[in-house]
Design an enzyme around this catalytic site. Structure first.
Site, PDB file in Angstrom:
ATOM      1  N   LYS A 137       0.848  -1.192   0.000  1.00  0.00           N
ATOM      2  CA  LYS A 137       0.000   0.000   0.000  1.00  0.00           C
ATOM      3  C   LYS A 137       0.879   1.236   0.000  1.00  0.00           C
ATOM      4  O   LYS A 137       2.043   1.216   0.414  1.00  0.00           O
ATOM      5  CB  LYS A 137      -0.944   0.010   1.221  1.00  0.00           C
ATOM      6  CG  LYS A 137      -0.253  -0.009   2.586  1.00  0.00           C
ATOM      7  CD  LYS A 137       0.132   1.344   3.131  1.00  0.00           C
ATOM      8  CE  LYS A 137       0.767   1.245   4.514  1.00  0.00           C
ATOM      9  NZ  LYS A 137       1.312   2.535   4.992  1.00  0.00           N
ATOM     10  N   ASP A 187      -3.156  -1.127  10.123  1.00  0.00           N
ATOM     11  CA  ASP A 187      -3.190  -1.103   8.664  1.00  0.00           C
ATOM     12  C   ASP A 187      -3.986  -2.257   8.059  1.00  0.00           C
ATOM     13  O   ASP A 187      -4.271  -2.233   6.859  1.00  0.00           O
ATOM     14  CB  ASP A 187      -1.758  -1.166   8.101  1.00  0.00           C
ATOM     15  CG  ASP A 187      -1.114   0.208   8.012  1.00  0.00           C
ATOM     16  OD1 ASP A 187      -1.837   1.205   8.182  1.00  0.00           O
ATOM     17  OD2 ASP A 187       0.095   0.272   7.776  1.00  0.00           O
TER      18      ASP A 187
END
Length: 294
Positions: free
Chosen positions: A11, A138
């Site tokens: 990401k 996350d």
């Protein structure tokens, strides 16, 4: 035996505003975050042969015991939905550690999704997000499988407007990381110790609102107030980013807690000369990859 192989994507944080410390000790944030087409490959196999859950990975330094988030994800799934089969996770690791690219969190969420799929989806997406949030801040974003805005400590996800999501899809990036990493806990500790680097949530929200309401959605306001902690110690990062801006007129920032950085490639921008600059400064052994937002 049943098996499933999935991409476990890295990401990037296009906007990351750490806004302050919470009462529970975590930090609040506002972040525009997106999965990319580059990542690890995770194969999850359910078997009745016994022997317990296990993880294999031939990447140096990756733990294969219960300290690995991928195996902790198996345990977390079992707590929510008990099942008898043993789980084997085969991890083909590509995402570098200490990069701020979310590799471990992505692996954990991919394992959760895989087990859920192999067991005919006993958990809803909201239940999976709840389980993943127990593993790390996350983790939930990787279950969204698209660019989102994260809030809270990362467990609150909001979809983008359709036009904004479409503008980000396929956007080319260069990701690179020097030989050194940045430990996430250390970076947050430096933010807390300094106390002046936080970004007011109202400013971060206004930044994202203005972008989504604007006429040029490809001009994402790249921002990361967490990079100040890394820049204070690792001077090579700000020096290289400034060189890329000056030499190639390219927008670039550190992603997440670092030390990985991203370069935003405009439609007519060639990547070869930028990669050459990265290699010139960091050496041939430095990690880099050209990829795109998924």
């Amino acid at each position: 035996m049943s098996s499933l192989t999935l991409l476990s994507p890295a990401k990037v944080n296009l906007v990351l505003a750490i806004t302050g410390v919470r009462a529970d000790g975590f930090h609040d944030l506002v972040s525009l975050v997106a999965p990319v087409a580059f990542g690890d490959q995770v194969t999850v196999t359910l078997t009745n042969e016994g022997g317990g859950d296990q993880l294999t990975c031939d990447f140096p330094g990756v733990p294969t015991d219960s300290t690995n988030l991928a195996l902790r994800a198996v345990e977390a799934f079992r707590r929510r939905h008990p099942f008898e089969a043993s789980v084997r996770v085969d991890l083909d690791k590509k995402i570098p550690a200490g990069a701020g690219l979310g590799g471990g969190s992505s692996n954990a969420s991919t394992v959760l999704s895989s087990i859920n799929e192999l067991l005919d989806k006993p958990l809803t997406i909201n239940e999976l997000i709840e389980v993943s949030s127990e593993l790390g801040s996350d983790c939930p974003l990787f279950l969204a499988q698209k660019p989102v805005i994260m809030r809270g400590r990362g467990d609150q996800l909001e979809s983008l407007a359709t036009a904004a999501e479409e503008a980000l899809s396929g956007q080319r990036l260069i990701l690179f990381k020097p030989s050194f990493g940045v430990e996430t806990g250390w970076a947050y500790g430096r933010m807390k110790a300094n106390g002046t680097w936080y970004c007011p949530a109202t400013e971060a929200e206004a930044m994202l609102a203005e972008w989504q309401a604007g006429s040029d959605l490809c001009k994402v306001p790249l921002f990361n107030n967490m990079q100040q902690a890394a820049f204070e110690k690792f001077l090579a990062l700000p020096v290289l980013l400034e060189l890329i801006r000056e030499r190639h007129d390219a927008r670039c920032i550190m992603s997440g807690s670092g030390s990985a950085c991203l370069v935003w490639l405009e439609p007519d921008m060639a990547s070869e000369s930028i990669i050459a600059t990265i290699q010139e400064c960091l050496g041939e052994a430095a990690f880099w990859v050209e990829t795109s937002i998924a």
